[in-house]
Design an enzyme around this catalytic site. Structure first.
Site, PDB file in Angstrom:
ATOM      1  N   CYS A  43     -16.708  13.737  22.560  1.00 47.47           N
ATOM      2  CA  CYS A  43     -17.998  13.662  21.692  1.00 47.47           C
ATOM      3  C   CYS A  43     -18.322  12.253  21.413  1.00 47.47           C
ATOM      4  O   CYS A  43     -19.310  11.746  21.491  1.00 47.47           O
ATOM      5  CB  CYS A  43     -17.499  14.555  20.221  1.00 47.47           C
ATOM      6  N   CYS A  59     -16.843  18.228  17.627  1.00 43.95           N
ATOM      7  CA  CYS A  59     -15.816  18.919  18.006  1.00 43.95           C
ATOM      8  C   CYS A  59     -14.726  18.822  16.661  1.00 43.95           C
ATOM      9  O   CYS A  59     -13.779  19.543  16.816  1.00 43.95           O
ATOM     10  CB  CYS A  59     -15.389  19.188  19.253  1.00 43.95           C
ATOM     11  N   ALA A 108     -20.675   4.570   1.667  1.00 42.69           N
ATOM     12  CA  ALA A 108     -20.784   3.504   2.683  1.00 42.69           C
ATOM     13  C   ALA A 108     -22.312   3.034   2.425  1.00 42.69           C
ATOM     14  O   ALA A 108     -22.694   2.397   3.355  1.00 42.69           O
ATOM     15  CB  ALA A 108     -20.971   4.376   4.090  1.00 42.69           C
ATOM     16  N   GLU A 131       0.793  -1.079  -0.024  1.00 43.91           N
ATOM     17  CA  GLU A 131      -0.095   0.148   0.122  1.00 43.91           C
ATOM     18  C   GLU A 131       0.949   1.161  -0.017  1.00 43.91           C
ATOM     19  O   GLU A 131       1.909   1.223   0.709  1.00 43.91           O
ATOM     20  CB  GLU A 131      -0.970  -0.108   1.335  1.00 43.91           C
ATOM     21  N   THR A 176     -11.716   4.226  -0.726  1.00 44.00           N
ATOM     22  CA  THR A 176     -12.678   3.595   0.154  1.00 44.00           C
ATOM     23  C   THR A 176     -13.395   4.296   1.425  1.00 44.00           C
ATOM     24  O   THR A 176     -14.341   4.435   1.447  1.00 44.00           O
ATOM     25  CB  THR A 176     -12.194   2.330   0.445  1.00 44.00           C
ATOM     26  N   VAL A 202       4.663   1.364  -5.604  1.00 43.82           N
ATOM     27  CA  VAL A 202       5.183   0.544  -6.494  1.00 43.82           C
ATOM     28  C   VAL A 202       5.807   1.325  -7.352  1.00 43.82           C
ATOM     29  O   VAL A 202       5.269   2.366  -7.955  1.00 43.82           O
ATOM     30  CB  VAL A 202       4.175  -0.205  -7.188  1.00 43.82           C
ATOM     31  N   CYS A 238     -11.608  11.195  23.635  1.00 43.89           N
ATOM     32  CA  CYS A 238     -12.401  11.972  23.038  1.00 43.89           C
ATOM     33  C   CYS A 238     -13.919  12.094  23.676  1.00 43.89           C
ATOM     34  O   CYS A 238     -14.474  11.038  23.693  1.00 43.89           O
ATOM     35  CB  CYS A 238     -12.465  11.350  21.453  1.00 43.89           C
ATOM     36  N   HIS A 260     -25.591  -1.278  -1.991  1.00 48.53           N
ATOM     37  CA  HIS A 260     -26.667  -1.298  -2.701  1.00 48.53           C
ATOM     38  C   HIS A 260     -27.464  -2.641  -2.880  1.00 48.53           C
ATOM     39  O   HIS A 260     -26.815  -3.831  -2.794  1.00 48.53           O
ATOM     40  CB  HIS A 260     -26.167  -1.035  -4.359  1.00 48.53           C
TER      41      HIS A 260
END
Lengths: 505, 430
Positions: A419, A452, A51, A36, A46, A178, A417, A54
């Protein structure tokens, strides 16, 4: 750079296509690796898809997409269960505002029945539509309901696939762009990457926007990848329940118009623009796109949409395949999944915007049909383990479960975190599973994804990353490649300036 | 029960107190101290950070305490004075502890390294303060690189963590923290290329405009909007444009400013996710709970003070409002009546008033009204129904107005609604 690995199959690209394929390959007695180019998997196409899974309403001239969407959809329940990934079949309401659009819905209903899309229903009783979706526009006169349409977390799916593949023996190399591919006399390849070379008998080229450049490395210029840019907005989860289904407008004859959708995390996603950027990596949002299109179109569907609850506008680019013809490159609507014309042992795999839902079926197709057809022998592993456990989500646990985790490791009692209620325990676990950047932690844990947007957690997460990875905070990046979060230590600039002036004296 | 059967007791701990205060900043400290001073037997203060003080420890500039302590202090000094007092009074404190739930029965669930604790309180004081509005909320278009930070985060990075986010900075918005951080960045060796404000006037206090921007020659662009952030990995620059009176960009006025960091100072929002969980009614005009003259919310026994109610100009006022909440929270915990329900009046923001606190008052009690205007006016007159008319040489949205009304005047209110309005001369055209 030296040889770092020697494998049967090398998969290039850690998006949903590559991840699904390596996980499928890990069922067999094969040496498999993935390279990668980004600092983490799922940092490309992606991550920024819509998201949606179908139902597979058949489209014109896209036989591969039609087939794999239907099959992929069917595989989703088991896959997400095995991988501990959130997936919900919320169903879709494809709506009509006038009698012309109603006729188009009738056409799609017919196609669905022919194509075998399960449970489809054309609803013309507006009261029933209102009952299903109370906040839908009163101007909607009919809806095509597809109950199998789902929502998923695309990045959790990729992390799940990769973690499970690694558990079953697949090796992952990140920051490994690559640079070269040599075809050897026996038909195998030497792939040169930024971090080392890999010898491989077969290559699956799932490099997204880089797929055409990869193919060119072996002299295959049969296709070109262009982009469609889709801008979308995430709205705060305090409005959870505003819509229960994916509510979508038609786009001419197509089923892919503007939409308002719930997400698996409880917030709301609206979208989307359809743009054609020259640069396939240009994912900037625009004022025209957000204010001129996304918001007003979403409000056409759900007039009470609380736009003031905007958390994050973003854009994702999705690949389109253009095949070489005598008159130049020509856009096809379908995916490209086939052996390269230059070497049949390199399989090109380019999916489009619907790819997340099709990927499980694409993976089976590539592994069970295409690769064996070009000579790869498949011997199932005795001990393939299909299960992967996700990182526990503190926010979703009961108080008893929380207390139990804290008892074992007090870092689970430190909320980093606020929130999204993410604890230090989750952050550390994300790093253990491969996160090396702020975004790597964010997408694995949801830290900084709330209202936030990192205002509270970021300094704390940077500190934890620095501690766990043993690198200074100023070397930590948002998403690799120069995206440093902070550039200096305090006084560094002042001291440099003073040194500069001293040397002038 | 069979022999050998293992009984697992609940791992969740429980605790009972008279008054629980959520948040240990200038509001929570003030509230906890006051609650103890007026005689509460058990006061518990819950703070999520490692130390008390809320945002104060990172506010190393001066300007604190002039009203409350009658001398000029820095943020850490202001916090320290309150913390010393708190220690002396023996208030129980849980730091590094996050409140994750409140219900209408006033059971507060908190977590820390010791586990999960359910705290049953007779009264609750919400003192969670506020948070900063982020880039997404104002939808600045463009790329999404690293290097876009809110002013408060930058303040923490520089003053607490010891990191300088970048060397050439554009500040978007002109709130007080934004201006203070512009000055801090210059003092730390960075260059502030611009402060960009969409309104035709500066958002924060005049004293900060003078001391932080003008004194440091920082280029300031009012009536300008940031329409694009550039940079794929790290910020490379911004495009700003002039805006018309309706705040729409004027084509042809675009200007590119190179920078490696964007600092946002585009507003503060009271932090009320916990309040909502308890069923506390939120006022859309402030983002904070609807409160009456004793800072009680719609849920009897749940009080709120400081920036969780509405965003104040000064920490001093934050502490003061939390003290009123605390006095009444203690009374409530002791079973005393805190409001006169029989003569209740609903308070509404009228012409040129962005919001007013409290939303309910009693005709039988004196009241203090806190408000902000929507637009700057000169020779302004603020009217509280027909009972009070107060003249001001000027009013600005950045400067909160307080008007105290004695009980004799409150008695004269007719009906059940009280409208507050402001008239005057517009110097800056709207």
């Amino acid at each position: 750079m030296g040889l770092m690995d020697s494998v049967d199959v090398l998969v290039i690209g850690g998006g949903v296509a590559g991840a699904s394929i390596v996980r499928e390959l890990s069922r067999y007695e094969l040496e498999v690796a993935m390279v990668e180019k980004e600092a983490d998997v799922c940092f490309g196409v992606t991550k920024a898809t819509h998201a949606l899974i179908h139902s597979g309403i058949p489209g014109k001239g896209i036989p591969l997409e039609n087939r794999t969407l239907l099959l992929g959809n069917l595989k989703m329940d088991q896959l997400c269960k095995d991988l501990d990934v959130p997936f919900e079949r919320v169903g879709k309401l494809l709506v009509a505002f006038n009698s012309e659009e109603l006729e188009i819905l009738r056409m799609h209903e017919y196609n669905c029945r022919v194509g075998g899309v399960p449970g489809v229903e054309l609803i013309t009783d507006v009261n029933k539509i209102r009952e299903m979706e109370p906040n839908i526009s009163p101007k909607v006169i009919a809806a095509l309901y597809t109950p199998t349409t789902g929502i998923v977390s695309p990045w959790e799916l990729v992390f799940g696939l990769i973690e499970n593949a690694k558990k079953n023996g697949v090796r992952l190399y990140v920051n490994a762009e690559v640079k070269s591919i040599f075809v050897q006399q026996d038909g195998s390849f030497i792939v040169g990457t930024e971090v080392g070379d890999v010898k491989s008998r077969y290559i699956v080229n799932a490099a997204g926007f880089g797929a055409d450049s990869i193919a060119r490395l072996i002299g295959d210029d049969s296709f070109k990848v262009t982009a469609v840019r889709e801008q979308r907005i995430i709205i705060d989860k305090v409005y959870k329940g505003l819509v229960k289904h994916l509510v979508r407008a038609l786009n001419g004859l197509k089923t892919t118009g503007d939409f308002v959708a719930p997400t698996v995390y409880g917030d709301i996603m609206i979208g989307e623009t359809i743009e054609h950027p020259d640069d396939v990596y240009d994912v900037a949002t625009t004022r025209d796109g957000l204010e001129g299109r996304v918001i007003p179109r979403a409000k056409d569907l759900v007039p009470s949409l609380p736009v003031r609850g905007t958390i994050k506008p973003f854009a994702g680019n999705i690949p389109r395949v253009n095949l070489k013809t005598e008159g130049g490159y020509k856009l096809i609507g379908d995916y490209l999944v086939k052996p390269s014309l230059a070497s049949e042992k390199l399989i090109n795999v380019v999916l489009t915007g619907s790819g997340v839902g099709a990927a499980p079926a694409i993976a089976t197709y590539v592994v069970e049909e295409i690769l064996p057809s070009v000579g790869l022998e498949l011997k199932p592993k005795d001990r393939f383990d299909p299960k992967r456990e996700g990182i526990p989500r503190f926010a979703e646990l009961t108080d008893e479960e929380r207390a139990k985790l804290i008892e074992k490791d007090p870092r689970w009692g430190h909320v980093v975190c606020r929130c999204e209620m993410v604890t230090e325990g989750e952050i550390v676990e994300a790093i253990r599973r491969g996160a090396t950047t702020y975004d790597g932690v964010k997408f694995r844990t949801r830290t900084g994804m709330g209202r936030c947007q990192g205002g509270f957690d970021r300094p704390r997460v940077l500190r934890i990353l620095s501690r766990e990875l043993g690198i200074p905070v100023e070397k930590i990046t948002r998403k690799g490649d120069g995206s440093y979060e902070v550039l200096y230590r305090v006084k560094e600039l002042l001291l440099d300036a003073r040194r500069g002036s001293d040397s002038n004296v | 029960m069979q022999e050998g059967e293992v009984i697992v007791m609940s791992r969740v701990l429980t605790k009972s107190v008279d008054v629980v205060v959520l948040g240990g900043g200038p509001a929570g400290l003030g509230a906890a101290i006051r609650a103890k001073e007026v005689g509460s037997r058990s006061v518990l203060l819950v703070e999520r950070a490692e130390e008390l003080g809320g945002v104060l420890p990172q506010c190393i500039h001066n300007g604190f305490g002039l009203h409350y302590f009658k001398e000029e202090l820095t943020g850490p000094e202001y916090a320290w004075r309150l913390i010393k007092k708190l220690d002396k009074l023996g208030v129980e404190v849980l730091t590094h502890t996050m409140a994750i739930d409140i219900n209408a029965d006033k059971v507060v669930t908190v977590v820390n390294r010791d586990g999960v604790i359910k705290i049953k309180a007779r009264s609750v004081i919400l003192a969670m303060g506020c948070r900063e509005r982020a880039r997404g909320a104002i939808r600045i278009p463009g790329d999404r690189p690293a290097g876009v930070l809110t002013a408060g985060t930058v303040q923490r990075l520089i003053n607490i963590e010891g990191y300088l986010p970048g060397e050439r900075v554009v500040v978007v918005g002109s709130g007080d923290i934004g201006m203070i951080m512009a000055r801090r960045l210059v003092l730390e060796g960075a260059e502030v290329a611009a402060v960009v404000e969409i309104l035709p006037f500066i958002g924060g206090l005049i004293r900060n405009e003078v001391q932080c921007l003008r004194d440091f020659d920082i280029p300031t662009y009012t009536s300008h909007s940031t329409i694009f952030i550039h940079g794929r990995n790290r910020v490379k620059g911004v495009t700003i444009t002039e805006v018309d009176r309706k705040m729409n960009p004027i084509p042809g006025t675009e200007k590119y400013i190179e920078c490696d960091t964007v600092v946002l100072s585009v507003g503060l929002i009271p932090e009320n996710e916990l309040s909502r969980q308890a069923g506390v009614e939120i006022d859309p005009s402030t983002g904070g709970p609807v409160v009456d003259e004793v800072f009680q919310t719609n849920i009897p026994g749940i009080f709120a003070g400081g920036n969780v109610v509405h965003v104040h100009d000064l920490a001093d006022y934050v502490t003061e409002s939390a003290e009123i909440a605390a006095e009444n929270a203690v009374k409530f915990a002791q079973g005393q009546q805190v409001v006169d329900d029989t003569t209740r009046v609903f308070v509404e923001a009228g012409e040129n008033i962005r919001y007013v606190i409290p939303r309910y008052v009693s005709k039988s009690r004196p009241a203090s009204f806190y408000m902000r205007v929507s637009w700057p006016l000169e020779r302004a007159v603020i009217k509280i129904g027909d009972i009070v008319k107060r003249r001001f040489p000027f009013v600005r949205p950045s400067e909160q107005v307080r008007i105290d009304v004695p009980v004799e005047k409150m008695k004269k209110i007719e009906g059940e609604r009280l409208v507050i309005s402001c008239e005057g001369t517009e110097v800056i055209p709207r």
